[in-house]
Write an enzyme that holds these catalytic residues in place. Structure first.
Site, short mmCIF file in Angstrom:
data_model
loop_
_atom_site.label_atom_id
_atom_site.label_comp_id
_atom_site.label_asym_id
_atom_site.label_seq_id
_atom_site.Cartn_x
_atom_site.Cartn_y
_atom_site.Cartn_z
N ALA A 299 0.85 -1.20 0.00
CA ALA A 299 0.00 0.00 0.00
C ALA A 299 0.88 1.25 0.00
CB ALA A 299 -0.92 0.02 1.22
N ARG B 80 0.82 8.24 -8.93
CA ARG B 80 1.99 8.90 -9.52
C ARG B 80 3.03 7.90 -9.99
NH1 ARG B 80 2.52 13.38 -4.71
NH2 ARG B 80 0.31 13.85 -4.70
N GLY B 81 2.66 6.64 -10.01
CA GLY B 81 3.56 5.63 -10.57
C GLY B 81 4.61 5.10 -9.60
N GLU C 47 -3.02 -12.32 -3.89
CA GLU C 47 -4.47 -12.37 -4.09
C GLU C 47 -5.01 -10.95 -4.09
OE1 GLU C 47 -6.92 -15.80 -2.49
OE2 GLU C 47 -7.50 -14.15 -1.19
N ASN D 239 -10.35 -4.11 -7.66
CA ASN D 239 -9.24 -3.20 -7.27
C ASN D 239 -8.42 -2.86 -8.52
OD1 ASN D 239 -7.12 -1.84 -6.10
ND2 ASN D 239 -6.91 -3.26 -4.39
N TYR E 27 -0.17 -4.99 -11.00
CA TYR E 27 0.31 -6.37 -11.04
C TYR E 27 0.48 -6.86 -12.48
CZ TYR E 27 -1.16 -6.27 -6.11
OH TYR E 27 -1.31 -5.94 -4.79
C1 LIG Z 1 -2.48 -0.58 -5.20
C2 LIG Z 1 -1.63 0.67 -5.04
C3 LIG Z 1 -0.35 0.34 -4.27
C4 LIG Z 1 -1.24 1.17 -6.44
O1 LIG Z 1 -0.54 2.39 -6.33
P1 LIG Z 1 -1.04 3.71 -7.12
O2 LIG Z 1 -0.07 4.78 -6.83
O3 LIG Z 1 -2.47 3.94 -6.79
O4 LIG Z 1 -0.98 3.23 -8.62
P2 LIG Z 1 -0.09 3.83 -9.81
O5 LIG Z 1 -0.29 5.30 -9.93
O6 LIG Z 1 1.31 3.34 -9.66
O7 LIG Z 1 -0.79 3.14 -11.03
C5 LIG Z 1 -0.73 1.77 -11.27
C6 LIG Z 1 -1.50 1.50 -12.54
O8 LIG Z 1 -2.90 1.50 -12.23
C7 LIG Z 1 -3.58 2.39 -13.10
N1 LIG Z 1 -4.68 2.95 -12.34
C8 LIG Z 1 -4.60 3.78 -11.30
N2 LIG Z 1 -5.83 4.06 -10.83
C9 LIG Z 1 -6.70 3.37 -11.62
C10 LIG Z 1 -8.11 3.23 -11.65
N3 LIG Z 1 -8.90 3.83 -10.74
N4 LIG Z 1 -8.65 2.44 -12.60
C11 LIG Z 1 -7.87 1.80 -13.49
N5 LIG Z 1 -6.53 1.88 -13.53
C12 LIG Z 1 -5.96 2.66 -12.59
C13 LIG Z 1 -2.55 3.41 -13.49
O9 LIG Z 1 -2.90 4.04 -14.71
C14 LIG Z 1 -1.30 2.55 -13.60
O10 LIG Z 1 -1.22 1.87 -14.82
P3 LIG Z 1 -0.31 2.50 -16.03
O11 LIG Z 1 1.07 2.72 -15.49
O12 LIG Z 1 -0.40 1.43 -17.06
O13 LIG Z 1 -0.96 3.78 -16.40
C15 LIG Z 1 -2.40 1.82 -4.30
O14 LIG Z 1 -3.52 2.17 -5.07
C16 LIG Z 1 -2.84 1.48 -2.89
O15 LIG Z 1 -2.07 1.64 -1.93
N6 LIG Z 1 -4.11 1.01 -2.74
C17 LIG Z 1 -4.66 0.66 -1.42
C18 LIG Z 1 -4.09 -0.65 -0.94
C19 LIG Z 1 -4.35 -1.77 -1.92
O16 LIG Z 1 -5.42 -1.90 -2.49
N7 LIG Z 1 -3.32 -2.63 -2.09
C20 LIG Z 1 -3.39 -3.78 -2.97
C21 LIG Z 1 -4.01 -4.92 -2.25
S1 LIG Z 1 -4.11 -6.36 -3.30
#
Ligand SMILES: CC(C)(COP(=O)(O)OP(=O)(O)OC[C@H]1O[C@@H](n2cnc3c(N)ncnc32)[C@H](O)[C@@H]1OP(=O)(O)O)[C@@H](O)C(=O)NCCC(=O)NCCS
Length: 177
Positions: free
Chosen positions: A87, A95-96, A120, A125, A132
């Site tokens: 997370a 922001r990647g 999993e 999500n 992933y």
């Molecule tokens: C999962 C998590 C770590 C991802 O980090 P993030 O900073 O939100 O995601 P990023 O900005 O790095 O983007 C990852 C990809 O998802 C895409 N993305 C982001 N938000 C999205 C949305 N709402 N719908 C579809 N795609 C989405 C982005 O475009 C990116 O893909 P790309 O590089 O091909 O454009 C973060 O959202 C988080 O902490 N979530 C809460 C905890 C969680 O759910 N953990 C995973 C448990 S399995």
């Protein structure tokens, strides 16, 4: 969290990664708590770190210090690893940074002896799924209706997807080698 804004703002200039220590447990627990319906308390996080789980944190640095802004924790048993949780603080999402964090983490999981990385995730999500898939995790199983719907009782439940990434030496080396 408002008091952290200087780190979030300046941290965009300097974000780095390192293995977690038990001193990071409180911030990891706080980020976990805001990210998931069921939180983990600090002692659980400490236990995982002390038990030898592979745990990494993302750090945002500012001139007056640093703050933990994300984490990933995996359990490694022989040549298999399971991503237990990942997370980012909500202030730094979108922001990647998650790609760099997970690549660093996968590299350490691999160094710990794993050739397969499992996880999993709820099929709803989307940010996690996109992350992933981008890093080469592929779906290997699906549990129908495993997760409750955040919209409440009566709303359709979400499937749980099991995913796996091959970390064997035959596969491309993680990009952040
Ligand atoms: C999962 C998590 C770590 C991802 O980090 P993030 O900073 O939100 O995601 P990023 O900005 O790095 O983007 C990852 C990809 O998802 C895409 N993305 C982001 N938000 C999205 C949305 N709402 N719908 C579809 N795609 C989405 C982005 O475009 C990116 O893909 P790309 O590089 O091909 O454009 C973060 O959202 C988080 O902490 N979530 C809460 C905890 C969680 O759910 N953990 C995973 C448990 S399995």
């Amino acid at each position: 969290m408002f008091w952290l804004w200087p780190w979030f703002w300046l941290g965009q200039l300097y974000t780095t990664f390192r293995p977690a220590s038990i001193l990071d447990s409180s911030r990891i627990a706080a980020i976990h708590d805001e990210s998931f319906a069921i939180g983990w308390d600090r002692s659980e996080i400490e236990r995982m770190i002390l038990d030898g789980h592979v745990a990494d944190v993302m750090i945002s640095r500012a001139p007056i210090g640093e703050v933990v802004t994300g984490f990933a924790i995996s359990r490694v048993v022989l040549d298999e690893a399971e991503l237990l949780t990942i997370a980012l603080d909500s202030e730094v999402r979108g922001r990647g940074f998650s790609e760099s964090l997970l690549e660093r983490h996968s590299q350490r999981v691999r160094q710990a002896g794993a050739t397969s990385h499992f996880l999993e995730v709820a099929d709803a999500n989307e940010p996690a799924l996109a992350l992933y898939r981008k890093l080469g995790f592929v779906e290997i199983g699906r549990r129908k209706g495993y997760y409750p719907n955040a919209k409440g009782v009566g709303a359709a439940r979400h499937d749980a997807l099991t995913m796996r990434r091959d970390l064997s030496p035959l596969d491309p080396t993680p990009r952040f080698a």
